[in-house]
Design an enzyme around this catalytic site. Structure first.
Site, PDB file in Angstrom:
ATOM      1  N   LEU A 138      -3.349  20.298  -9.444  1.00 37.15           N
ATOM      2  CA  LEU A 138      -2.020  20.109  -8.866  1.00 37.15           C
ATOM      3  C   LEU A 138      -1.149  21.288  -9.296  1.00 37.15           C
ATOM      4  O   LEU A 138      -0.996  21.544 -10.495  1.00 37.15           O
ATOM      5  CB  LEU A 138      -1.419  18.786  -9.366  1.00 37.15           C
ATOM      6  N   TYR A 139      -0.607  21.995  -8.307  1.00 37.37           N
ATOM      7  CA  TYR A 139       0.224  23.170  -8.597  1.00 37.37           C
ATOM      8  C   TYR A 139       1.697  22.820  -8.474  1.00 37.37           C
ATOM      9  O   TYR A 139       2.085  22.027  -7.615  1.00 37.37           O
ATOM     10  CB  TYR A 139      -0.111  24.320  -7.648  1.00 37.37           C
ATOM     11  N   PHE A 140       2.498  23.453  -9.325  1.00 36.77           N
ATOM     12  CA  PHE A 140       3.938  23.194  -9.353  1.00 36.77           C
ATOM     13  C   PHE A 140       4.739  24.442  -9.036  1.00 36.77           C
ATOM     14  O   PHE A 140       4.308  25.563  -9.315  1.00 36.77           O
ATOM     15  CB  PHE A 140       4.362  22.715 -10.751  1.00 36.77           C
ATOM     16  N   VAL A 169       3.514  21.310  -5.470  1.00 35.26           N
ATOM     17  CA  VAL A 169       3.443  22.137  -4.259  1.00 35.26           C
ATOM     18  C   VAL A 169       2.230  21.743  -3.415  1.00 35.26           C
ATOM     19  O   VAL A 169       2.343  21.534  -2.218  1.00 35.26           O
ATOM     20  CB  VAL A 169       3.346  23.635  -4.641  1.00 35.26           C
ATOM     21  N   ALA A 170       1.062  21.676  -4.062  1.00 36.04           N
ATOM     22  CA  ALA A 170      -0.159  21.380  -3.317  1.00 36.04           C
ATOM     23  C   ALA A 170      -1.271  21.005  -4.285  1.00 36.04           C
ATOM     24  O   ALA A 170      -1.203  21.307  -5.475  1.00 36.04           O
ATOM     25  CB  ALA A 170      -0.583  22.594  -2.500  1.00 36.04           C
TER      26      ALA A 170
END
Lengths: 188, 188
Positions: free
Chosen positions: A39-41, A105-106
């Site tokens: 999980l990207y932030f 983000v995604a």
């Protein structure tokens, strides 16, 4: 601490098997097969697309790791600072980061089989929604080790990219996310 | 998840022993003695003094915990959201937070003996550079439990504060840090 790697783009996932055979013939040792969910932030006040940084929570086999990646550096392969911290619980860490203003983000999910081959790690990746890739990473942070392994594995005839999976995924989604050389972020 | 506690200010550290005797007579059970070293951070783009939040790395007995504290809520005792995440290594976590723009503000170190007494936890604190305190915290997040325990322990004749140790320490240091009801931060 420093991630130095080449990412090879396979035109077809069935090629993974041939690459794996070659890795084994060269003496590669299977180290594991994992399913990684990343999980990207986005940063609360810094545009990671501008600064070419990334913050990621990785969930794998019940373990969770928080990773910061610094801007990519020059060179023939991808090289950047990478800081890892184990955390007790991905959900709790996500909640805490969100309270601090970091925004998800995604998600990048992939099945990865990885081999140790001399001083490099070879990862055979099947990335959900993107296709298959081979990542060759130096355990000693040496670009020449990566380039030599890529040549030995016959992977130099395939295209390579310095883009991250996140970046490739957001490009493919054609979302409102802006991509600029590094990681991606929601366009303002 | 919700921290509900009273903090009693002892005029003299020798009073800690009398409080401890009383806790024991009431049936309190010693749960541990710890040395906690807390490092507080300022947010990269949010003024924690304005928002009344806090971010802390706590090192204790080789373990490290990252904690977010939300703004204090109204009420007769201190009440606020608290999110905790265990992390593998305080030094690594500090390095990662600094890369994200969080800035170390101050260290609060204390020796704490804590008792379980019914539904409350009673902590006997000796805080470096500040003096001695008793913290009474409800394990069920109930203000009335805290107030009753304070009364039973005869602590209602001592002054109490809703300020954090960080805040008290920065006030005492008379530093250039601004303090505003909640946690403190470096004045702009």
């Amino acid at each position: 601490m420093r991630e130095v790697e080449a990412k090879i783009v396979l035109s077809d996932c069935t090629l993974l098997e041939a690459v794996e055979d070659r890795v084994k013939r060269l003496g590669g040792v299977l180290r594991g097969e994992v399913y990684e969910k990343d999980l990207y932030f986005q940063h609360p006040c810094r545009d990671f697309a501008e600064t070419d940084e990334a913050l990621r929570l990785r969930e794998e086999g019940g373990r969770c790791t928080l990773t910061y990646k610094g801007p990519k550096e020059g060179g023939r392969v991808k090289s950047r600072l990478e800081l890892n911290v184990e955390v007790g619980d991905c959900d709790a860490a996500k909640g805490l980061l969100e309270r601090l203003g970091f925004k998800p983000v995604a998600v990048v999910a992939k099945k990865r089989r990885y081999y140790l081959l001399g001083d490099v790690e070879v990862a055979l990746d099947n990335v959900e929604g993107l296709g298959c890739f081979v990542e060759v990473e130096s355990k000693r942070g040496r670009e020449e080790d990566v380039l030599e392994a890529v040549r030995m594995l016959g992977l130099d005839r395939f295209p390579s990219t310095t883009k991250s999976y996140l970046e490739l995924l957001l490009e493919k989604m054609g979302s409102g996310f802006r991509v600029r050389g590094g990681e991606a972020s929601k366009g303002g």
